[in-house]
Design an enzyme around this catalytic site. Structure first.
Site, PDB file in Angstrom:
ATOM      1  N   HIS A 131       0.867  -1.178   0.000  1.00  0.00           N
ATOM      2  CA  HIS A 131       0.000   0.000   0.000  1.00  0.00           C
ATOM      3  C   HIS A 131       0.900   1.222   0.000  1.00  0.00           C
ATOM      4  O   HIS A 131       1.983   1.214   0.592  1.00  0.00           O
ATOM      5  CB  HIS A 131      -0.894   0.005   1.247  1.00  0.00           C
ATOM      6  N   CYS A 164      -4.585   1.858  -4.740  1.00  0.00           N
ATOM      7  CA  CYS A 164      -3.934   2.995  -4.092  1.00  0.00           C
ATOM      8  C   CYS A 164      -2.665   3.425  -4.828  1.00  0.00           C
ATOM      9  O   CYS A 164      -2.344   4.623  -4.902  1.00  0.00           O
ATOM     10  CB  CYS A 164      -3.617   2.659  -2.638  1.00  0.00           C
TER      11      CYS A 164
END
Length: 249
Positions: free
Chosen positions: A41, A115
């Site tokens: 992430h 993301c």
């Protein structure tokens, strides 16, 4: 000008400790060991103490912020300085407002819109380099694999349709030749006794093929095409039969 910092986390939000440990091992091996990539992430920090990223939600924007390095869902890994932006704080806020409208949470996709994709576009808007390739390499590879598989499947379906169509046309053409030669060779037919007219010599395998009715497989998607093939063939056979009858008279 101000620094643009990328914060990278190991994705450890599966709810299973065994799965989270497996992801950590994968990241250590593929990123730390051989430098290929992993399951990560990412978030971007610019102007202030917050980092900005993107995630799934059923309603509203998927763009969110939290204190830098403090995302409670994932395991923090490292910070990477991507460069400096010349944009003002008000301009950056304007970009974030636009992204909030353009990135709803329900359009999140693990392979094609996650993301890391958001951070890439955000960095591009800020005028700094994009994320290092290893951050999103696994998602990019997966997205490419899915696209290739879908394209290959479509091409196989097209090829199958073309093969079935061609085989039907070839079968009807050869069956027409057989029918014509059978009529020409019938007893009492002047045409059949005319040795000056060469005849199509049928090999044994072709006689067996036509006699057995070994027709190619059919497909429901080709029914319209069958009619278009069959009508010209019937007209051609009727014309040949009429010609033979005129010879007999």
């Amino acid at each position: 000008m101000t620094e643009v910092i990328l914060h990278v986390y190991d994705v450890t939000n599966s709810g299973s400790e065994n799965t989270n440990n497996t992801i950590l091992q994968i990241n250590r091996f593929f990123k730390d060991g051989i430098g290929i990539g992993g399951i990560f992430h990412s978030a971007v920090q610019v102007y202030g103490e917050d980092e900005w990223s993107f995630g799934f939600c059923e309603q509203g924007t998927g763009v969110f912020c939290c204190p830098a390095k403090k995302n409670p869902i994932y395991t923090y890994r490292e910070a990477i300085v991507l460069g400096k932006t010349s944009l003002s704080k008000s301009k950056v806020n304007q970009i974030l407002r636009e992204f909030s409208r353009e990135w709803p949470g329900n359009c999140y996709d693990l392979l094609s819109k996650n993301c890391n994709h958001f951070c890439n576009e955000f960095c591009e808007s800020l005028g700094v380099p994009k994320l290092p390739g290893w951050v999103n390499r696994f998602a990019n590879a997966g997205d490419t694999a899915v696209e290739i598989a879908e394209t290959t499947s479509m091409r196989f379906r097209q090829a199958k349709t073309e093969i079935v169509t061609a085989s039907k046309v070839a079968y009807r053409f050869l069956a027409g030749i057989t029918s014509n030669n059978t009529t020409q060779g019938s007893p009492g037919s002047p045409v059949g006794t005319d040795r000056s007219n060469p005849r199509f010599q049928q090999p044994a395998w072709f006689k067996n093929l036509v006699a057995a009715g070994a027709k190619p497989s059919t497909s429901a998607t080709l029914e319209n095409g069958d009619d278009q093939v069959q009508k010209p063939q019937q007209q051609r056979q009727e014309s040949i039969s009429a010609s033979l009858r005129s010879h007999e008279m």
